[in-house]
Every structure is written in C-alpha cells, then in structure tokens.
Design an enzyme around this catalytic site. Structure first.
Site, PDB file in Angstrom:
ATOM      1  N   SER A  20       3.894   4.275  -1.322  1.00  0.00           N
ATOM      2  CA  SER A  20       3.054   3.458  -0.433  1.00  0.00           C
ATOM      3  C   SER A  20       1.843   4.246   0.056  1.00  0.00           C
ATOM      4  CB  SER A  20       3.857   3.012   0.798  1.00  0.00           C
ATOM      5  OG  SER A  20       4.905   2.148   0.426  1.00  0.00           O
ATOM      6  N   ILE A  21       0.703   3.563   0.090  1.00  0.00           N
ATOM      7  CA  ILE A  21      -0.491   4.192   0.665  1.00  0.00           C
ATOM      8  C   ILE A  21      -0.223   4.561   2.125  1.00  0.00           C
ATOM      9  CG2 ILE A  21      -2.888   3.744   1.341  1.00  0.00           C
ATOM     10  CD1 ILE A  21      -3.181   2.093  -1.239  1.00  0.00           C
ATOM     11  N   ASP A  68       7.962  -7.878  10.687  1.00  0.00           N
ATOM     12  CA  ASP A  68       7.485  -8.855   9.715  1.00  0.00           C
ATOM     13  C   ASP A  68       6.330  -9.568  10.396  1.00  0.00           C
ATOM     14  OD1 ASP A  68       6.959 -11.115   8.229  1.00  0.00           O
ATOM     15  OD2 ASP A  68       9.069 -11.531   7.775  1.00  0.00           O
ATOM     16  N   VAL A  69       5.127  -9.402   9.887  1.00  0.00           N
ATOM     17  CA  VAL A  69       3.951  -9.940  10.593  1.00  0.00           C
ATOM     18  C   VAL A  69       3.926 -11.460  10.625  1.00  0.00           C
ATOM     19  CG1 VAL A  69       2.498  -7.906  10.226  1.00  0.00           C
ATOM     20  CG2 VAL A  69       2.485  -9.752   8.520  1.00  0.00           C
ATOM     21  N   LEU A  96      -0.808  -3.324   4.904  1.00  0.00           N
ATOM     22  CA  LEU A  96       0.142  -4.255   4.315  1.00  0.00           C
ATOM     23  C   LEU A  96      -0.577  -5.477   3.775  1.00  0.00           C
ATOM     24  CD1 LEU A  96       0.672  -6.785   6.578  1.00  0.00           C
ATOM     25  CD2 LEU A  96       1.534  -4.813   7.824  1.00  0.00           C
ATOM     26  N   TYR A 159      -6.875 -10.490  -9.620  1.00  0.00           N
ATOM     27  CA  TYR A 159      -6.713 -10.202  -8.186  1.00  0.00           C
ATOM     28  C   TYR A 159      -6.718 -11.520  -7.394  1.00  0.00           C
ATOM     29  CZ  TYR A 159      -6.759  -7.016  -4.188  1.00  0.00           C
ATOM     30  OH  TYR A 159      -6.421  -6.308  -3.066  1.00  0.00           O
ATOM     31  N   LYS A 166      -8.770 -10.358   1.034  1.00  0.00           N
ATOM     32  CA  LYS A 166      -9.476  -9.113   1.388  1.00  0.00           C
ATOM     33  C   LYS A 166     -10.874  -9.411   1.931  1.00  0.00           C
ATOM     34  CE  LYS A 166      -6.263  -6.100   0.312  1.00  0.00           C
ATOM     35  NZ  LYS A 166      -5.382  -5.608   1.402  1.00  0.00           N
ATOM     36  N   ARG A 196      -0.953   3.063  -8.294  1.00  0.00           N
ATOM     37  CA  ARG A 196       0.321   2.403  -8.638  1.00  0.00           C
ATOM     38  C   ARG A 196       1.254   2.398  -7.438  1.00  0.00           C
ATOM     39  NH1 ARG A 196       2.962   3.867 -14.336  1.00  0.00           N
ATOM     40  NH2 ARG A 196       4.281   2.156 -13.672  1.00  0.00           N
ATOM     41  N   THR A 197       1.553   1.201  -6.942  1.00  0.00           N
ATOM     42  CA  THR A 197       2.487   1.020  -5.821  1.00  0.00           C
ATOM     43  C   THR A 197       3.287  -0.252  -6.084  1.00  0.00           C
ATOM     44  OG1 THR A 197       0.961  -0.361  -4.553  1.00  0.00           O
ATOM     45  CG2 THR A 197       0.839   2.003  -4.147  1.00  0.00           C
ATOM     46  N   LEU A 198       4.226  -0.516  -5.190  1.00  0.00           N
ATOM     47  CA  LEU A 198       5.011  -1.756  -5.281  1.00  0.00           C
ATOM     48  C   LEU A 198       4.083  -2.977  -5.248  1.00  0.00           C
ATOM     49  CD1 LEU A 198       8.089  -2.290  -5.317  1.00  0.00           C
ATOM     50  CD2 LEU A 198       7.947  -2.648  -2.831  1.00  0.00           C
TER      51      LEU A 198
HETATM   52  N1  LIG Z   1      -2.329   0.073  -4.474  1.00  0.00           N
HETATM   53  C1  LIG Z   1      -3.600  -0.241  -4.644  1.00  0.00           C
HETATM   54  O1  LIG Z   1      -4.135  -0.150  -5.762  1.00  0.00           O
HETATM   55  C2  LIG Z   1      -4.437  -0.677  -3.461  1.00  0.00           C
HETATM   56  C3  LIG Z   1      -5.832  -0.585  -3.523  1.00  0.00           C
HETATM   57  C4  LIG Z   1      -6.582  -1.005  -2.440  1.00  0.00           C
HETATM   58  C5  LIG Z   1      -5.961  -1.502  -1.306  1.00  0.00           C
HETATM   59  N2  LIG Z   1      -4.598  -1.581  -1.265  1.00  0.00           N
HETATM   60  C6  LIG Z   1      -3.965  -2.120  -0.057  1.00  0.00           C
HETATM   61  O2  LIG Z   1      -3.169  -1.122   0.541  1.00  0.00           O
HETATM   62  C7  LIG Z   1      -2.203  -1.754   1.372  1.00  0.00           C
HETATM   63  C8  LIG Z   1      -0.830  -1.145   1.098  1.00  0.00           C
HETATM   64  O3  LIG Z   1      -0.382  -1.504  -0.190  1.00  0.00           O
HETATM   65  P1  LIG Z   1       0.286  -0.472  -1.204  1.00  0.00           P
HETATM   66  O4  LIG Z   1      -0.495  -0.543  -2.459  1.00  0.00           O
HETATM   67  O5  LIG Z   1       0.512   0.826  -0.543  1.00  0.00           O
HETATM   68  O6  LIG Z   1       1.673  -1.180  -1.559  1.00  0.00           O
HETATM   69  P2  LIG Z   1       3.122  -1.148  -0.851  1.00  0.00           P
HETATM   70  O7  LIG Z   1       3.922  -2.171  -1.566  1.00  0.00           O
HETATM   71  O8  LIG Z   1       3.665   0.212  -0.804  1.00  0.00           O
HETATM   72  O9  LIG Z   1       2.788  -1.611   0.619  1.00  0.00           O
HETATM   73  C9  LIG Z   1       2.677  -2.970   0.996  1.00  0.00           C
HETATM   74  C10 LIG Z   1       3.425  -3.102   2.297  1.00  0.00           C
HETATM   75  O10 LIG Z   1       3.277  -4.416   2.838  1.00  0.00           O
HETATM   76  C11 LIG Z   1       4.470  -4.691   3.522  1.00  0.00           C
HETATM   77  N3  LIG Z   1       4.598  -6.124   3.800  1.00  0.00           N
HETATM   78  C12 LIG Z   1       4.588  -7.160   2.928  1.00  0.00           C
HETATM   79  N4  LIG Z   1       4.781  -8.311   3.595  1.00  0.00           N
HETATM   80  C13 LIG Z   1       4.911  -7.996   4.922  1.00  0.00           C
HETATM   81  C14 LIG Z   1       5.138  -8.729   6.100  1.00  0.00           C
HETATM   82  N5  LIG Z   1       5.300 -10.060   6.077  1.00  0.00           N
HETATM   83  N6  LIG Z   1       5.198  -8.066   7.271  1.00  0.00           N
HETATM   84  C15 LIG Z   1       5.060  -6.745   7.322  1.00  0.00           C
HETATM   85  N7  LIG Z   1       4.855  -5.962   6.240  1.00  0.00           N
HETATM   86  C16 LIG Z   1       4.773  -6.597   5.056  1.00  0.00           C
HETATM   87  C17 LIG Z   1       5.545  -4.188   2.561  1.00  0.00           C
HETATM   88  O11 LIG Z   1       6.774  -4.021   3.219  1.00  0.00           O
HETATM   89  C18 LIG Z   1       4.936  -2.868   2.142  1.00  0.00           C
HETATM   90  O12 LIG Z   1       5.332  -1.830   2.987  1.00  0.00           O
HETATM   91  C19 LIG Z   1      -2.307  -3.250   1.082  1.00  0.00           C
HETATM   92  O13 LIG Z   1      -3.137  -3.861   2.051  1.00  0.00           O
HETATM   93  C20 LIG Z   1      -3.005  -3.257  -0.261  1.00  0.00           C
HETATM   94  O14 LIG Z   1      -3.679  -4.477  -0.524  1.00  0.00           O
HETATM   95  C21 LIG Z   1      -3.826  -1.176  -2.317  1.00  0.00           C
END
Ligand SMILES: NC(=O)c1ccc[n+]([C@@H]2O[C@H](COP(=O)([O-])OP(=O)(O)OC[C@H]3O[C@@H](n4cnc5c(N)ncnc54)[C@H](O)[C@@H]3O)[C@@H](O)[C@H]2O)c1
Length: 259
Positions: A20-21, A68-69, A96, A159, A166, A196-198
């Site tokens: 996770s980021i 949970d938001v 998130l 996307y 976004k 690469r993340t979930l």
């Molecule tokens: N991975 C990428 O390439 C990338 C690039 C740019 C921006 N982002 C953004 O970074 C952020 C984190 O994503 P990530 O890539 O680390 O993936 P991640 O899957 O690790 O994190 C996403 C998180 O959102 C949480 N989440 C989902 N639904 C939720 C809810 N209802 N209430 C509370 N939490 C909730 C999940 O539990 C998870 O911890 C996101 O906003 C994503 O759009 C990701």
C-alpha cells in the site's frame, strides 16, 4: 530547516498490506518523527485488522482504528477516539479509493449510476467527510494530503470512472484548501505514478501502464511507495508551509511527456 515531524500527530488511512502507498507514507512519517494512528477497512473475519496491526506494530501506532468511509458513524467514532487520545491532530493522510472491477476496464460509457456513485463516494466524497471531521481537531493548523493519479486530468485507458473520481478529488483539494486555509490547515494532493498495489491491480492493463512509464518517463522507471512517502512527509511538514491547494506529481516526470 530539516524535515522534522517530531511532536506531530498523524492519522494515516488506507493501509491494506505492505504494498500500500499508505504504508510507504506511514513509514516515512514515522521516520521523520511523527506519532501515528492508522485505520483499517473492517471485514467480517477481522483479517484486515490483524494484518494492519501486525504490519504497523514496528511503528508503534497510538491507535489502530476501524474505518469504512461509507459508514458515517465509523468516521465519528474514529475522530472521537483521536480526540480522546491526542486532543488534536496535525496530519491527515487520505490514501484510499475504490471502484468496482467491471468499471475499471472496457467502455467508459458502460458505467452504471450505482458504480459511478460508489466510486465517487468512497474515492472523492470521503476526503470531504474526513476533512470535516478533522477540522475541529486541527486547532493549531495542520496538513491534509490525498493521493490522486494522472487519469483524473487526462484520459488513461481503463481508468474510466476512477478518472472522474480523481477529477472530483482534485477539485475537493482546492475547495478544502480555500476553506481550511483560514485556520492554518493546508490541503494538497500527490499525483503518483503507477505502482503495483491491491487497488491498482483492479485497473485493466496496469502492467502495460507501468511498462509504458518505464519506457517513456524522464527517469525511465516508475516510482516507489517510499518516494511517494517522502513527498507526503514533505507536504505534511513545515517545510511546505507556503504550499496549499496543489497537486504534486511524483511520477518520474511522466506527465511532462507529450508522447
Ligand atoms: N497504485 C497506484 O498506481 C496509484 C497511483 C496513483 C494514485 N493511487 C492512489 O493511492 C491510493 C492508495 O491506493 P494503493 O494503490 O496504495 O492501493 P491499496 O489497495 O493498497 O489501498 C487502497 C486502500 O483503500 C482502502 N479502502 C477501500 N474502500 C474503503 C472504504 N470504504 N473505507 C475505507 N478504506 C477503504 C483499502 O482498504 C485500502 O487500504 C488510492 O487513492 C489510489 O487511487 C494509486
């Protein structure tokens, strides 16, 4: 002045696992001296709670809170717990997002109103809801940082609805910055390159996106969670005291390229 977050109290949302980021951000905030509270998305079997507790244990978070938001009561409860434990808050990390997998590939126009509302609610409205809850706790100023992606300002294949979310999120950053600036709270976004993340694994063709960035970005690679974490620590710190309402690209420079 050096980057120093000692004495700062930071809430980090969005940690799901070690990819996770938000985990990269939590580690860098901790390294800079911040005290942490973290949240996890509650599930029926309590698996995520356990995972987040185990992962973050080395950072000794003051609180590990369910959030949970989509559940307003959980937002209220989380910030009440923070108020009781800390009496205030300096840093809020909103990291998130969610959209249904079927809305992250294929025709953009196929998205249902339910899928649209779900993505916008979790990924964009939540920043408003969390900022509103944080506002009374950020009495001596503060910093709010969210995570966005280039697909919110340009069309990125697959996307789809998350791009709309976004775009809304980035405008939320500006409106919130304008409102909260009066009490010394800064609101900024980081537009991260693909990692690469979930969450990103749900986006159709994510590996192709990463390979494209590796081939064309000025730095010829994509970014790491640590690099995003460093940028978040900077934006959260007094070094960024004059910066608000901005989107900072942490993407190996990819967004400057025309082709
Ligand atoms: N991975 C990428 O390439 C990338 C690039 C740019 C921006 N982002 C953004 O970074 C952020 C984190 O994503 P990530 O890539 O680390 O993936 P991640 O899957 O690790 O994190 C996403 C998180 O959102 C949480 N989440 C989902 N639904 C939720 C809810 N209802 N209430 C509370 N939490 C909730 C999940 O539990 C998870 O911890 C996101 O906003 C994503 O759009 C990701």
């Amino acid at each position: 002045m050096l980057l120093d977050l000692s004495g700062k109290r930071a809430l980090v949302t969005g940690i799901a696992n070690n990819r996770s980021i938000a985990w990269g951000i939590a580690q860098q905030l901790h390294a800079a001296g911040a005290e942490l509270a973290v949240t996890y998305l509650p599930d029926e079997r309590g698996k995520l709670k356990q995972k987040v507790e185990e992962l973050t244990a080395p950072l000794s978070p003051k609180l590990v809170l369910p959030l949970d938001v989509q559940q307003p009561q959980q937002i209220t409860d989380a910030f009440e717990s923070l108020a009781a434990a800390w009496g205030g808050l300096d840093i809020l990390i909103h990291c998130l997002a969610f959209a249904q997998k079927e809305d992250l590939s294929g025709d953009f126009s196929a998205v249902s109103v339910e899928g649209f509302n779900l993505a916008l609610d979790i990924s964009a409205y939540s920043l408003i809801a969390l900022s509103r809850a944080a506002k009374p706790l950020m009495t001596s100023g503060g910093a709010i940082v969210t995570l966005t992606y280039l697909g919110g300002v340009r069309v990125v294949p697959n996307y789809n609805v998350m791009g709309i979310a976004k775009a809304a999120l980035e405008m939320n950053v500006r409106y919130l910055a304008a409102e909260l600036g009066a009490q010394g709270v800064r609101v900024n976004g980081i537009s991260a390159g693909p990692i690469r993340t979930l969450a990103s694994s749900a986006v159709g063709g994510i590996l192709d996106m990463i390979h494209h960035v590796e081939a064309t970005a000025p730095l010829r690679r994509t970014v790491t969670q640590t690099e995003v974490g460093n940028a978040a620590a900077f934006l959260a710190s007094d070094l960024a005291s004059g910066i608000t309402g901005q989107i900072l690209y942490v993407d190996s420079g990819y967004c400057i390229m025309g082709i």
